[in-house]
Design an enzyme around this catalytic site. Structure first.
Site, short mmCIF file in Angstrom:
data_model
loop_
_atom_site.label_atom_id
_atom_site.label_comp_id
_atom_site.label_asym_id
_atom_site.label_seq_id
_atom_site.Cartn_x
_atom_site.Cartn_y
_atom_site.Cartn_z
N LEU A 1 -3.91 -1.51 18.30
CA LEU A 1 -2.99 -0.64 19.21
C LEU A 1 -1.35 -0.81 18.64
CD1 LEU A 1 -2.40 0.98 21.58
CD2 LEU A 1 -2.07 -1.27 22.96
N TYR B 1 -5.06 10.90 10.78
CA TYR B 1 -4.16 10.27 9.79
C TYR B 1 -4.31 10.74 8.39
CZ TYR B 1 -1.90 7.94 13.55
OH TYR B 1 -1.52 7.64 14.82
N GLN C 1 -4.82 -4.11 10.32
CA GLN C 1 -5.34 -2.86 10.10
C GLN C 1 -4.07 -1.89 9.18
OE1 GLN C 1 -4.61 0.71 13.13
NE2 GLN C 1 -6.99 -0.03 13.28
#
Length: 365
Positions: free
Chosen positions: A24, A170, A100
């Protein structure tokens, strides 16, 4: 019978339970993507709260490719020492932490300035209205190298693995999406070609970090848009990544470069699921099918709310891990609460108001 509190091992990584904090973006990074005390505080709350593994919010891997403002970056070696302090802090709570990493392409809300915005093809982004330049084959090789360098920095900084963000519209997700990928070379057309860049990235990352370092992929189950990534094509990609050597597939869905997906509440953070067990765990059908096809673990994200729903998916469908996002924003100690025997559903009502607060904080806390 399996339980959500089983201790397991994933590619040598000890997991104290099957709960994963979903990645997040917090919008709290400092200048040049540096970690801040506020970021340390939020992640320490999560680690104290009992979750077995944390996947961080996405970090950008090239200085000129920043999808969002105040986003953490790992594009050069100067960030390694700060990240070492960060991973050491999380590890003291017996919690794993996965970094990430992502490329934004035309799904960017950071000021463009002199940045070059790249995409699979020169197609205007539906949500940002940015038209990228089609990336060259040489630049694809350079991009794969940037992923590898970022992953190696993560390893040197003490992260337990990396997750390559291939979802939500993305750059890598756009390569998989026929609407955005209109190339006629070996990186466009068939799903075998559209996914080729993912395999290039994986191979470079694996070469950099070695065989023992976990590499996850986060992938859309479907783009939920006309001429987007389909479920069958997504299953092909996930199976191919598993065969290649990826260590886990993190199942998500919804293309945030699609007005259709956003307007129809079909992105990864859906609203209106609070009082309906039927509506939660909304990517589960895909995850169930994928778990039948691959031998590596499937991580299910998206609307996981009730313990009994997750335990049924665990025992009947072999989905091994469950990622939780918004409920842990609302209650960082939710996993400890559940472990104590208080298995009431989370306080989170999936209103998404947290997305509009500094640090993505819950408005009801």
């Amino acid at each position: 019978m399996k339980t959500l509190f089983d201790k397991t091992v994933l590619k040598g990584m000890k997991m104290k339970n099957r709960f994963v904090r979903a990645g997040l973006y917090l919008a709290l990074a400092g200048e040049k993507g540096r970690l801040t005390p506020e970021i340390f505080k939020i992640y320490e709350e999560l680690a104290k709260g009992g979750v077995g593994t944390i996947i961080t919010g996405y970090s950008y891997i090239r200085e000129e490719d920043q999808p969002n403002t105040n986003m953490v970056g790992i594009y050069d070696d100067s960030s390694i020492e700060d990240f070492k302090k960060f991973t050491n802090m999380i590890h003291q709570y017996d919690t794993n932490v996965i970094l990430q990493i992502a490329s934004g392409g035309s799904l960017t809300y950071a000021p463009i300035g002199g940045r070059k915005i790249l995409g699979p093809s020169a197609v205007e982004n539906q949500t940002t209205k940015i038209t990228p330049r089609a990336v060259t084959k040489h630049e694809i090789k350079e991009l794969a190298k940037s992923y590898a360098e970022a992953a190696l920095r993560a390893k040197r900084a003490g992260f337990d693995g990396v997750e390559i963000h291939t979802a939500h519209g993305y750059l890598l997700s756009q390569f998989l999406c026929p609407y955005y990928n209109r190339r006629t070379d070996e990186y466009g057309g068939s799903i075998e070609n559209r996914s080729r860049i993912l395999f290039d990235v994986y191979n470079q990352v694996r070469k950099a970090v070695g065989e023992r370092f976990p590499i996850f992929f986060k992938i859309n189950s479907s783009d939920y848009m006309e001429n987007g990534l389909t479920i069958e094509d997504s299953l092909y990609v996930a199976e191919a990544l598993a065969k290649l050597g990826a260590d886990a597939i993190d199942v998500s869905g919804g293309n945030e470069s699609s007005t259709e997906a956003i307007e129809n509440n079909l992105t990864t953070a859906r609203t209106g699921i609070y009082n309906s067990t039927e509506k939660e765990s909304y990517f589960k059908d895909y995850a169930i099918e994928l778990a039948k096809r691959i031998s590596i673990p499937v991580i299910l994200v998206g609307g996981n709310r009730h313990i009994e729903v997750m335990e049924e998916l665990l025992n009947k469908n072999n989905i091994e891990y469950f990622a939780v996002g918004r409920p842990l924003t609302c209650e960082p100690d939710l996993i400890n609460r559940w472990a104590s025997g208080d298995i009431r559903k989370p306080k989170c009502i999936s209103c998404n108001k947290c997305y509009y607060t500094p640090g993505k904080r819950c408005i009801i806390r």
